[in-house]
Design a protein around this motif. Structure first.
Motif, mmCIF file in Angstrom:
data_model
loop_
_atom_site.group_PDB
_atom_site.id
_atom_site.type_symbol
_atom_site.label_atom_id
_atom_site.label_comp_id
_atom_site.label_asym_id
_atom_site.label_seq_id
_atom_site.Cartn_x
_atom_site.Cartn_y
_atom_site.Cartn_z
ATOM 1 N N PHE A 19 0.858 -1.173 0.000
ATOM 2 C CA PHE A 19 0.000 0.000 0.000
ATOM 3 C C PHE A 19 0.901 1.231 0.000
ATOM 4 O O PHE A 19 1.308 1.700 1.061
ATOM 5 N N PRO A 20 1.254 1.747 -1.181
ATOM 6 C CA PRO A 20 2.149 2.901 -1.235
ATOM 7 C C PRO A 20 1.465 4.161 -0.721
ATOM 8 O O PRO A 20 0.268 4.348 -0.921
ATOM 9 N N ASN A 21 2.222 4.975 -0.032
ATOM 10 C CA ASN A 21 1.763 6.258 0.481
ATOM 11 C C ASN A 21 3.023 7.058 0.785
ATOM 12 O O ASN A 21 3.964 6.515 1.363
ATOM 13 N N PRO A 22 3.078 8.317 0.427
ATOM 14 C CA PRO A 22 4.310 9.092 0.629
ATOM 15 C C PRO A 22 4.830 9.084 2.069
ATOM 16 O O PRO A 22 6.025 9.115 2.292
ATOM 17 N N LYS A 23 3.936 9.032 3.057
ATOM 18 C CA LYS A 23 4.394 9.092 4.446
ATOM 19 C C LYS A 23 4.123 7.827 5.248
ATOM 20 O O LYS A 23 4.832 7.533 6.205
ATOM 21 N N HIS A 24 3.080 7.084 4.898
ATOM 22 C CA HIS A 24 2.688 5.945 5.720
ATOM 23 C C HIS A 24 2.411 4.698 4.880
ATOM 24 O O HIS A 24 1.405 4.031 5.060
ATOM 25 N N GLY A 25 3.315 4.374 3.972
ATOM 26 C CA GLY A 25 3.141 3.186 3.152
ATOM 27 C C GLY A 25 3.302 1.918 3.981
ATOM 28 O O GLY A 25 3.870 1.927 5.076
ATOM 29 N N LEU A 78 17.602 -7.055 3.519
ATOM 30 C CA LEU A 78 17.574 -7.242 2.067
ATOM 31 C C LEU A 78 17.026 -5.998 1.361
ATOM 32 O O LEU A 78 17.578 -5.542 0.356
ATOM 33 N N ILE A 79 15.961 -5.433 1.903
ATOM 34 C CA ILE A 79 15.369 -4.235 1.306
ATOM 35 C C ILE A 79 16.336 -3.055 1.381
ATOM 36 O O ILE A 79 16.439 -2.268 0.441
ATOM 37 N N ASP A 80 17.073 -2.930 2.494
ATOM 38 C CA ASP A 80 18.043 -1.845 2.630
ATOM 39 C C ASP A 80 19.131 -1.922 1.564
ATOM 40 O O ASP A 80 19.570 -0.904 1.041
ATOM 41 N N VAL A 81 19.538 -3.118 1.203
ATOM 42 C CA VAL A 81 20.589 -3.305 0.198
ATOM 43 C C VAL A 81 20.034 -3.179 -1.220
ATOM 44 O O VAL A 81 20.592 -2.471 -2.058
ATOM 45 N N GLY A 110 10.340 5.123 -1.591
ATOM 46 C CA GLY A 110 9.528 5.795 -0.591
ATOM 47 C C GLY A 110 9.604 5.119 0.765
ATOM 48 O O GLY A 110 10.220 4.073 0.938
ATOM 49 N N GLN A 111 8.954 5.758 1.720
ATOM 50 C CA GLN A 111 8.929 5.227 3.077
ATOM 51 C C GLN A 111 7.764 4.266 3.231
ATOM 52 O O GLN A 111 6.697 4.472 2.648
ATOM 53 N N PHE A 112 7.978 3.234 4.024
ATOM 54 C CA PHE A 112 6.903 2.291 4.306
ATOM 55 C C PHE A 112 7.239 1.516 5.572
ATOM 56 O O PHE A 112 8.397 1.421 5.974
ATOM 57 N N ASN A 113 6.220 0.988 6.183
ATOM 58 C CA ASN A 113 6.386 0.092 7.318
ATOM 59 C C ASN A 113 6.326 -1.336 6.798
ATOM 60 O O ASN A 113 5.437 -1.679 6.017
#
Length: 133
Positions: free
Chosen positions: A11-17, A44-47, A53-56
């Motif tokens: 669920f993409p969202n600029p601030k709270h994905g 893995l995602i960091d690399v 964008g930002q997401f939890n």
């Protein structure tokens, strides 16, 4: 890590994905399992940076009303009560509920309150287990 990836939701969202992964394994998933997978996937995602964008990141078990996606899911839960929806109406109906008697590459057999029906596996759009308490 020995887990099955059941489903991915993004669920993409600029601030709270949110990026949510549903995992499973024989015997069920624990909170510690979710934590271990979260740490591994986060690294893995960091690399790799596959998502902008930002997401939890959320890791979860599929729950009691788990989705059935693959043939092996249907076969593993043969005997369970299921709800399913077909892509197109079959005999004027798209929604079905019944006990799953058989599942193979060609057909899913359901026992409903009224009858035993065979549905083409290729016609199934969504399927979920109905929890029984």
């Amino acid at each position: 890590m020995g887990f099955d990836l059941i489903e991915i939701e993004h669920f993409p969202n600029p601030k709270h994905g949110v990026l949510r992964l549903y995992i499973d394994k024989e015997g069920g998933v624990t909170v510690d399992d979710c934590s271990a997978v979260s740490h591994q996937i986060s690294a893995l995602i960091d690399v790799e940076e596959p998502i902008r964008g930002q997401f939890n990141l959320e890791i979860s078990s599929p729950g009691l009303d788990r989705p059935l996606r693959r043939l092996q899911d249907f076969q593993r839960f043969t005997g369970s009560l299921v709800k399913l929806k077909t892509m197109m109406p079959l005999d004027g109906q798209r929604n079905f509920k019944g006990r799953m008697l058989e599942a193979n590459e060609e057909v899913l057999v359901l026992e409903t309150d009224a009858e035993e029906i065979s549905l083409p596996m290729s016609a199934i759009e969504k399927a979920r287990i109905v929890p029984e308490y």
